[in-house]
Design a protein around this motif. Structure first.
Motif, PDB file in Angstrom:
ATOM      1  N   PRO A  19       0.814  -1.220   0.000  1.00  0.00           N
ATOM      2  CA  PRO A  19       0.000   0.000   0.000  1.00  0.00           C
ATOM      3  C   PRO A  19       0.847   1.270   0.000  1.00  0.00           C
ATOM      4  N   VAL A  42     -10.911  10.283   0.521  1.00  0.00           N
ATOM      5  CA  VAL A  42     -11.350   8.971   1.027  1.00  0.00           C
ATOM      6  C   VAL A  42     -12.665   9.114   1.785  1.00  0.00           C
ATOM      7  N   ALA A  46     -16.128   7.332   0.674  1.00  0.00           N
ATOM      8  CA  ALA A  46     -16.630   6.282   1.564  1.00  0.00           C
ATOM      9  C   ALA A  46     -18.040   6.591   2.050  1.00  0.00           C
ATOM     10  N   ALA A  67     -15.677   3.876  -5.424  1.00  0.00           N
ATOM     11  CA  ALA A  67     -15.275   2.802  -4.506  1.00  0.00           C
ATOM     12  C   ALA A  67     -13.755   2.647  -4.493  1.00  0.00           C
ATOM     13  N   LYS A  68     -13.129   2.823  -5.643  1.00  0.00           N
ATOM     14  CA  LYS A  68     -11.671   2.712  -5.707  1.00  0.00           C
ATOM     15  C   LYS A  68     -11.010   3.794  -4.851  1.00  0.00           C
ATOM     16  N   ALA A  70     -12.262   5.214  -2.256  1.00  0.00           N
ATOM     17  CA  ALA A  70     -12.526   4.953  -0.836  1.00  0.00           C
ATOM     18  C   ALA A  70     -11.487   4.013  -0.228  1.00  0.00           C
ATOM     19  N   GLU A  71     -10.814   3.226  -1.077  1.00  0.00           N
ATOM     20  CA  GLU A  71      -9.852   2.233  -0.590  1.00  0.00           C
ATOM     21  C   GLU A  71      -8.398   2.652  -0.837  1.00  0.00           C
ATOM     22  N   ARG A  73      -6.094   4.079   0.856  1.00  0.00           N
ATOM     23  CA  ARG A  73      -5.071   3.853   1.896  1.00  0.00           C
ATOM     24  C   ARG A  73      -4.606   2.402   1.954  1.00  0.00           C
ATOM     25  N   THR A  74      -5.416   1.486   1.458  1.00  0.00           N
ATOM     26  CA  THR A  74      -5.050   0.068   1.523  1.00  0.00           C
ATOM     27  C   THR A  74      -4.789  -0.551   0.152  1.00  0.00           C
ATOM     28  N   ALA A  75      -5.071   0.192  -0.925  1.00  0.00           N
ATOM     29  CA  ALA A  75      -4.852  -0.334  -2.279  1.00  0.00           C
ATOM     30  C   ALA A  75      -3.373  -0.515  -2.559  1.00  0.00           C
ATOM     31  N   TYR A 128      -6.103   6.179  -8.887  1.00  0.00           N
ATOM     32  CA  TYR A 128      -7.083   7.057  -8.231  1.00  0.00           C
ATOM     33  C   TYR A 128      -7.822   7.864  -9.281  1.00  0.00           C
TER      34      TYR A 128
END
Length: 260
Positions: A19, A42, A46, A67-68, A70-71, A73-75, A128
């Motif tokens: 990440p 984010v 979210a 949705a992409k 929103a994620e 920080r972990t993608a 992003y």
């Protein structure tokens, strides 16, 4: 030489890499501003999907981008040079550069971004969707938001050499070279030679080819006048005049006979 590039609207998938680590990105002076924009984006994505889609200016077909985001920080993260795609980056074709040219690209290319401010092509980022024209609810227009942080960081990044500004208008709002830096900055238009009209889609492709030519040739022009000569030596038809006043950027016109 520092080359300022726009990002691409479309981006490659993040992949399965580790990440994002915001503190690992180049230009660490931008880290607080990046964290702020990232947090706002984010949170927006979210929450209410329809509101996020409206704010980001996304069509129904791009709903999945919310949705992409929103994620983020972990993608997974990949080098920015692999994330950005599109006409300019296809023509630049970083992946096919030899080792020496890749090292020059890592040193000299800076990609502007509504989310990150600006990143090197070697910085690892996730895919992003957030253009510089976006107005985030708590921050307003990102082009205006980035001006103060960029003004603090970019003059040092520019060093004492040529600044080749190939950004589109939206991304140019985030930082305008001033004073002595502006005097060694060159902007480029791409014109269809027979008509002298500005081309659009092919503007990006030509700019990508120009950057690739400079990287592969090892050319290192010290300033705008030397850039004009270097581009002519590389086979480009260039028209340019020195600015009438000191502290103003040079404006170069690159003429293309065929629009392709």
């Amino acid at each position: 030489m520092l080359v300022l590039l726009p990002p691409s609207e479309g981006k490659a998938a993040s992949g399965r890499g580790a990440p994002l680590k915001p503190e690992s990105l180049s230009l660490p002076g931008l880290t607080p501003a990046r964290e702020t924009v990232l947090g706002e984006l984010v949170e927006l994505c979210a929450g209410d999907e329809e509101k996020a889609r409206e704010v980001l200016g996304l069509s129904e077909g791009l709903r999945g981008e919310v949705a992409k985001n929103a994620e983020l920080r972990t993608a997974g993260a990949r080098p920015a040079g692999e994330i950005y795609t599109g006409v300019l980056y296809d023509a630049l074709d970083l992946a096919s550069l030899d080792t020496a040219a890749r090292k020059r690209a890592a040193r000299s290319l800076l990609v502007f971004s509504g989310l990150w401010g600006a990143v090197r092509v070697t910085d690892r980022i996730p895919s992003y969707r957030c253009s510089m024209g976006v107005k985030l609810p708590a921050l307003g227009a990102l082009g205006a938001y980035w001006r103060a942080p960029m003004a603090e960081v970019l003059p040092d990044a520019a060093g004492d050499g040529l600044v080749l500004d190939l950004r589109s208008a939206a991304y140019a709002t985030a930082w305008k070279p001033k004073g002595e830096v502006a005097g060694r900055t060159a902007t480029v238009r791409v014109l269809h030679a027979p008509t002298r009209k500005v081309v659009s889609h092919f503007n990006k492709a030509t700019k990508g080819r120009i950057v690739r030519s400079l990287l592969t040739s090892g050319s290192a022009p010290a300033g705008p006048a030397e850039l004009v000569e270097a581009l002519r030596d590389l086979g480009y038809e260039v028209e340019a005049e020195a600015p009438a006043k000191a502290g103003k950027p040079w404006a170069l016109d690159v003429l293309v006979a065929e629009v392709h």
